[in-house]
Design an enzyme around this catalytic site. Sequence first.
Site, mmCIF file in Angstrom:
data_model
loop_
_atom_site.group_PDB
_atom_site.id
_atom_site.type_symbol
_atom_site.label_atom_id
_atom_site.label_comp_id
_atom_site.label_asym_id
_atom_site.label_seq_id
_atom_site.Cartn_x
_atom_site.Cartn_y
_atom_site.Cartn_z
ATOM 1 N N ASP A 187 48.005 27.845 19.070
ATOM 2 C CA ASP A 187 48.017 29.107 18.292
ATOM 3 C C ASP A 187 46.850 29.641 18.030
ATOM 4 O O ASP A 187 46.757 31.130 17.962
ATOM 5 C CB ASP A 187 48.685 28.347 16.838
ATOM 6 C CG ASP A 187 50.070 28.264 16.803
ATOM 7 O OD1 ASP A 187 50.497 27.876 17.973
ATOM 8 O OD2 ASP A 187 50.754 28.177 15.807
ATOM 9 N N ALA B 1 57.911 29.552 10.949
ATOM 10 C CA ALA B 1 59.109 30.112 11.852
ATOM 11 C C ALA B 1 58.665 30.100 13.319
ATOM 12 O O ALA B 1 59.107 30.581 14.248
ATOM 13 C CB ALA B 1 59.561 31.563 11.625
ATOM 14 N N ALA C 240 47.935 30.622 11.544
ATOM 15 C CA ALA C 240 46.640 30.953 12.599
ATOM 16 C C ALA C 240 46.494 32.669 12.474
ATOM 17 O O ALA C 240 45.314 32.804 12.436
ATOM 18 C CB ALA C 240 46.970 30.556 14.059
HETATM 19 O O1 PMV Z 1 52.940 26.429 14.736
HETATM 20 P P1 PMV Z 1 54.035 26.426 15.627
HETATM 21 O O2 PMV Z 1 55.467 26.136 14.884
HETATM 22 O O3 PMV Z 1 54.263 27.763 16.467
HETATM 23 O O4 PMV Z 1 54.245 25.323 16.520
HETATM 24 C C1 PMV Z 1 52.823 24.862 17.280
HETATM 25 C C2 PMV Z 1 53.392 24.294 18.554
HETATM 26 C C3 PMV Z 1 53.256 22.807 18.406
HETATM 27 O O5 PMV Z 1 53.158 22.343 19.796
HETATM 28 C C4 PMV Z 1 54.552 22.231 17.881
HETATM 29 C C5 PMV Z 1 51.956 22.274 17.721
HETATM 30 C C6 PMV Z 1 50.798 22.208 18.321
HETATM 31 O O6 PMV Z 1 49.918 22.161 17.598
HETATM 32 O O7 PMV Z 1 50.629 22.649 19.449
#
Ligand code: PMV
Length: 318
Positions: free
Chosen positions: A152, A104, A110
């Site tokens: 993350d 989401a 993470a």
């Molecule tokens: O894990 P998410 O869906 O919050 O996305 C992370 C952010 C992105 O820039 C899309 C991917 C990344 O590795 O930075």
Amino acid sequence: MPATTATAPGKIILLGEHAVVYGRPAIAVPVTQVRARAVVKPAPGKPAGWVRLQAPAIELDADLEALRPEHPLGVAVRAVLDELDIDRPPACTIRVTSTIPIAAGLGSGAAISVALIRALADFLGRPLPDERVSALAFEVEKLHHGTPSGVDNTVITYAMPVYFVRGQPIERLQVNTPFTFVVADTGVPSPTATTVGDVRQGWQANPPAFEHLFDAIQSLVRAARACLERGNVEDLGPLMSENHRLLREMGVSSLELDHLVKAALAAGSLGAKLSGGGRGGNMIALAPAEEGQVVADALRTAGAHQVFLTTVGGPQKP
Ligand code: PMV
């Protein structure tokens, strides 16, 4: 050996997702309303080296040995054992739970890694410094989406607002004035790997167009940093909305996200955008002080599944 527990917050990306994979900056902040938790307990009577992993949300209750080699929880456990040079840990059960919705855009993968890595290292009597926790969680992130930027694991490990540039030392963002954000879930799960992969394909097919989009996002992120540091809430909103427009152009928005963004703006939000990988997951809306509930109610009425308010900065945060 006593039981140990560690928790880790979720996160939202205020601006800069996707472009951050290509070396541009992003701004990310922890959200403490949702958390992952890992508890490691000794398993008396079991032989050394016996490790049981339990994650009720994904119906997992299995021995470490029985997990497929690329299972993220198994990889996190092995990363800790390798880091500490431990072959056969004392027998234990590791249980992970989380209130962070999966897929989401709130960093659930993470956060689970960070909580597990910390709890296990503590259980083994060898607590790890943040830098190593983040580095090990990054290794696990690679399984979730091949080419993660590292934003993350960084924001979740350090649990503070960050101005993040891939491969560079962490920069803490000083936010002295409180900013209220409403976080609303489309209810559509969207694995980050898919959108990151699609952006890569688009970039490979037309590098100048995508580089141009990434550069435009970079300018917005830099301007947003100044707004956050100076407490300029009025100017931050339009930067977020423009970031959303660029992410749409990049092909990572969706009807549901656009619908919630529109509803937030109509309810008085100063700016709104998708947050994270996109195509589903969460969007965020900046609310004028005291108006968070109005925007949250409008998002619920517009069909958002889970809506909560989070405050960034201000005197109450260290
Ligand atoms: O894990 P998410 O869906 O919050 O996305 C992370 C952010 C992105 O820039 C899309 C991917 C990344 O590795 O930075």
